[in-house]
Design a protein around this motif. Structure first.
Motif, PDB file in Angstrom:
ATOM      1  N   VAL A 103       1.661   6.077  -7.506  1.00  0.00           N
ATOM      2  CA  VAL A 103       0.472   6.790  -7.939  1.00  0.00           C
ATOM      3  C   VAL A 103       0.652   8.264  -7.641  1.00  0.00           C
ATOM      4  CG1 VAL A 103      -1.961   7.269  -7.792  1.00  0.00           C
ATOM      5  CG2 VAL A 103      -1.167   4.958  -7.517  1.00  0.00           C
ATOM      6  N   GLY A 104       1.471   8.653  -6.697  1.00  0.00           N
ATOM      7  CA  GLY A 104       1.516   9.975  -6.473  1.00  0.00           C
ATOM      8  C   GLY A 104       2.419  10.779  -7.547  1.00  0.00           C
ATOM      9  N   THR A 150      -4.698   2.654  -8.808  1.00  0.00           N
ATOM     10  CA  THR A 150      -4.529   2.365  -7.318  1.00  0.00           C
ATOM     11  C   THR A 150      -4.861   0.749  -7.499  1.00  0.00           C
ATOM     12  OG1 THR A 150      -4.546   4.190  -6.390  1.00  0.00           O
ATOM     13  CG2 THR A 150      -4.700   2.310  -5.028  1.00  0.00           C
ATOM     14  N   ALA A 191       0.819  -1.254   0.103  1.00  0.00           N
ATOM     15  CA  ALA A 191      -0.011   0.179   0.122  1.00  0.00           C
ATOM     16  C   ALA A 191       0.717   1.515   0.127  1.00  0.00           C
ATOM     17  CB  ALA A 191      -0.922  -0.189   1.270  1.00  0.00           C
ATOM     18  N   TYR A 192       1.805   1.182   0.681  1.00  0.00           N
ATOM     19  CA  TYR A 192       2.769   2.346   0.791  1.00  0.00           C
ATOM     20  C   TYR A 192       3.306   2.731  -0.390  1.00  0.00           C
ATOM     21  CZ  TYR A 192       7.183   4.796   1.702  1.00  0.00           C
ATOM     22  OH  TYR A 192       7.829   6.044   1.629  1.00  0.00           O
ATOM     23  N   ILE A 242      -7.058   7.853 -10.368  1.00  0.00           N
ATOM     24  CA  ILE A 242      -6.474   7.599  -9.304  1.00  0.00           C
ATOM     25  C   ILE A 242      -7.000   6.248  -8.606  1.00  0.00           C
ATOM     26  CG2 ILE A 242      -5.814   8.026  -6.815  1.00  0.00           C
ATOM     27  CD1 ILE A 242      -6.032  11.047  -7.635  1.00  0.00           C
ATOM     28  N   THR A 262       2.422   1.505  -3.444  1.00  0.00           N
ATOM     29  CA  THR A 262       1.424   2.249  -4.489  1.00  0.00           C
ATOM     30  C   THR A 262       1.144   3.507  -4.200  1.00  0.00           C
ATOM     31  OG1 THR A 262       0.545  -0.277  -4.617  1.00  0.00           O
ATOM     32  CG2 THR A 262      -0.911   1.450  -5.259  1.00  0.00           C
ATOM     33  N   ILE A 263       0.939   3.834  -2.928  1.00  0.00           N
ATOM     34  CA  ILE A 263       0.551   5.411  -2.931  1.00  0.00           C
ATOM     35  C   ILE A 263       1.557   6.198  -3.565  1.00  0.00           C
ATOM     36  CG2 ILE A 263       0.464   7.160  -1.218  1.00  0.00           C
ATOM     37  CD1 ILE A 263      -1.121   5.093   0.454  1.00  0.00           C
TER      38      ILE A 263
END
Ligand SMILES: [Zn+2]
Length: 124
Positions: free
Chosen positions: A65-66, A99, A58-59, A95, A61-62
């Motif tokens: 995407v960011g 994600t 999750a970290y 987004i 991926t964020i």
């Protein structure tokens, strides 16, 4: 073909996991559902259920995407000229789609790297 521990490479584990394949043999499916790691590889019987990715995928991926969506938005003209509702109507689905597409791939790659660096199954 399964890989002995001494010959495991981070790159091959990363690639196999990224494609959703068992990092040990590269043939069996790593996931039993969208994000659930299968307890055992159907092809080589490697114990894939022992790898714990926790919040790492999750970290990352964020982070990805960011960098792909949010940072470029700062330089795009339509963000300043379009009404806020239109911008959100374009940006939010982008987004969400990115994600949801990246998360299982990043989790697979994360597990593949764990397999390569020696987060081996514990004997009990
Ligand atoms: Zn396998």
């Amino acid at each position: 073909m399964s890989t002995p521990f001494q010959q495991r490479s981070i790159w091959s584990g990363f690639q196999r996991g990224l494609s959703g394949k068992c990092p040990h043999c590269g043939e069996g499916q790593l996931f039993s559902s969208y994000l659930k790691i299968a307890p055992r590889c159907a092809s080589c019987a490697h114990d894939t259920g022992v790898y714990r990715a926790d919040d790492g995928p999750a970290y990352f991926t964020i982070l990805i995407v960011g960098h792909i969506v949010i940072a470029p938005l700062l330089f795009l003209e339509f963000v300043r000229t379009w009404p806020v509702g239109w911008v959100l109507a374009v940006v939010i689905p982008t987004i969400v789609a990115l994600t949801l597409t990246l998360l299982p791939r990043v989790k697979g790659a994360f597990v593949g790297v764990q397999w390569a660096v020696g987060d081996r199954p514990r004997s009990s």
